[in-house]
Design an enzyme around this catalytic site. Structure first.
Site, PDB file in Angstrom:
ATOM      1  N   TYR A  91       0.856  -1.187   0.000  1.00 53.28           N
ATOM      2  CA  TYR A  91       0.000   0.000   0.000  1.00 53.28           C
ATOM      3  C   TYR A  91       0.894   1.239   0.000  1.00 53.28           C
ATOM      4  O   TYR A  91       1.443   1.622   1.028  1.00 53.28           O
ATOM      5  CB  TYR A  91      -0.895  -0.029   1.239  1.00 53.28           C
ATOM      6  CG  TYR A  91      -2.010   0.981   1.270  1.00 53.28           C
ATOM      7  CD1 TYR A  91      -2.233   1.880   0.233  1.00 53.28           C
ATOM      8  CD2 TYR A  91      -2.877   1.038   2.356  1.00 53.28           C
ATOM      9  CE1 TYR A  91      -3.261   2.799   0.266  1.00 53.28           C
ATOM     10  CE2 TYR A  91      -3.924   1.949   2.400  1.00 53.28           C
ATOM     11  CZ  TYR A  91      -4.105   2.827   1.362  1.00 53.28           C
ATOM     12  OH  TYR A  91      -5.136   3.732   1.415  1.00 53.28           O
TER      13      TYR A  91
ATOM     14  N   LYS B 256      -0.612  -1.226  -4.630  1.00 57.27           N
ATOM     15  CA  LYS B 256      -1.674  -0.215  -4.664  1.00 57.27           C
ATOM     16  C   LYS B 256      -0.989   1.134  -4.848  1.00 57.27           C
ATOM     17  O   LYS B 256      -0.456   1.707  -3.905  1.00 57.27           O
ATOM     18  CB  LYS B 256      -2.493  -0.264  -3.376  1.00 57.27           C
ATOM     19  CG  LYS B 256      -3.721   0.635  -3.331  1.00 57.27           C
ATOM     20  CD  LYS B 256      -4.467   0.402  -2.006  1.00 57.27           C
ATOM     21  CE  LYS B 256      -5.803   1.128  -1.958  1.00 57.27           C
ATOM     22  NZ  LYS B 256      -5.664   2.586  -1.834  1.00 57.27           N
TER      23      LYS B 256
END
Length: 297
Positions: free
Chosen positions: A131, A159
């Protein structure tokens, strides 16, 4: 599981605890729309504000109501020891993948961040999604660090954050990332305002705040991208420009999505973790107008 639309719902609260009934209503809405995956306890899911016990419960509820839709859950925490405990909890609750942001109090070096992912990768049996969220974590991955991390055995997706750049630059970034990470690692776009450009540039998955409440609207964009209908992706996203503007105005999507979910009767108007506060009456009225005018569903 890293393809199409990954919907990131709110974690609604009531009296500082999980509002399980409201959360289940949100999950049922997503399951009915047949989103490709669920991303619970993301930034919109308030992971950083919740206890270890609450986070395990959220994952368990999501798994119980997701049907055959895979569930990814965030395990972000400040210390590696706590991240590993959260990873164990998430796996025991049935999570299909883990979302790992970099959280810190002291600024971290690249080597320290790499060691975090290395330790977690060695201790888990499910895929990990990196992330990269500099706006919230205040840590920015370099291309070389992402390349090192992506080579670890459990890393399966990245991500990627949005950036205020033109579509050509986003496409260049996606092409560059493809040369830096193994083919098995999926690339995902976040920051909904950049979703159309990211999908049209070849991202595998859209990690979507909008999709966490308005899954049919978001699925239409993801399905157009799967058909390589770039024009339709752009047209459908353009229709949502007023929603993206609200996200920007209010520092991200969480307050806007909380207001929208309350307007739909799915959650309490005061469902956010303190010190976050609900939008003002005038701002809620604007959210209602955007839902109506954009035909969000």
């Amino acid at each position: 599981m890293f393809k199409g639309l990954s919907a990131f719902p709110l974690t609604p609260l009531l009296n500082d605890d999980i509002d399980e009934g409201a959360f289940i209503r949100l999950l049922q809405r997503l399951a009915a729309a047949k989103v490709n995956s669920l991303g619970v306890l993301g930034s919109t899911g308030s992971y950083a504000y919740l206890s270890r016990e609450q986070r395990k419960r959220v994952t368990a509820i999501a798994k119980a109501h997701a049907g055959d839709i895979p569930v990814m859950t965030s395990i972000g925490a400040v210390s590696t020891a706590e991240v590993l405990r959260l990873a164990e909890d998430a796996q025991s609750a049935g999570a299909d993948a883990l979302l790992l942001p970099v959280m810190s109090y002291q600024p971290l070096t690249d080597d320290e961040v790499y060691s975090l992912y290395e330790d977690v990768s060695a201790h888990v049996s499910v895929p990990i999604c990196v992330y990269d969220n500099p706006r919230c974590t205040h840590f920015s991955f370099s291309g070389s660090l992402l390349s090192r991390v992506a080579a670890l055995p459990q890393i399966s997706a990245i991500k990627m954050p949005g950036a205020p750049t033109d579509a050509g630059t986003i496409a260049d970034r996606v092409r560059s990332m493809r040369t830096r990470v193994p083919e098995r690692v999926a690339l995902g776009v976040s920051a909904d305002v950049f979703a159309a450009d990211g999908l049209n540039a070849g991202c595998d998955v859209w990690f979507s705040v909008c999709g966490g409440l308005f899954p049919r609207t978001a699925m239409a964009i993801a399905e157009a991208a799967a058909r390589h209908d770039q024009q339709q992706v752009a047209v459908l996203s353009e229709r949502l420009t007023p929603l993206w503007a609200l996200f920007t105005q209010h520092g991200g999507g969480i307050r806007v999505m909380a207001a929208a979910a309350a307007l739909l009767g799915l959650v309490s108007p005061e469902c956010l973790p303190r010190p976050l506060k609900a939008l003002s009456r005038d701002d809620v009225a604007r959210v209602a107008a955007v839902i109506r005018e954009a035909g969000l569903e």
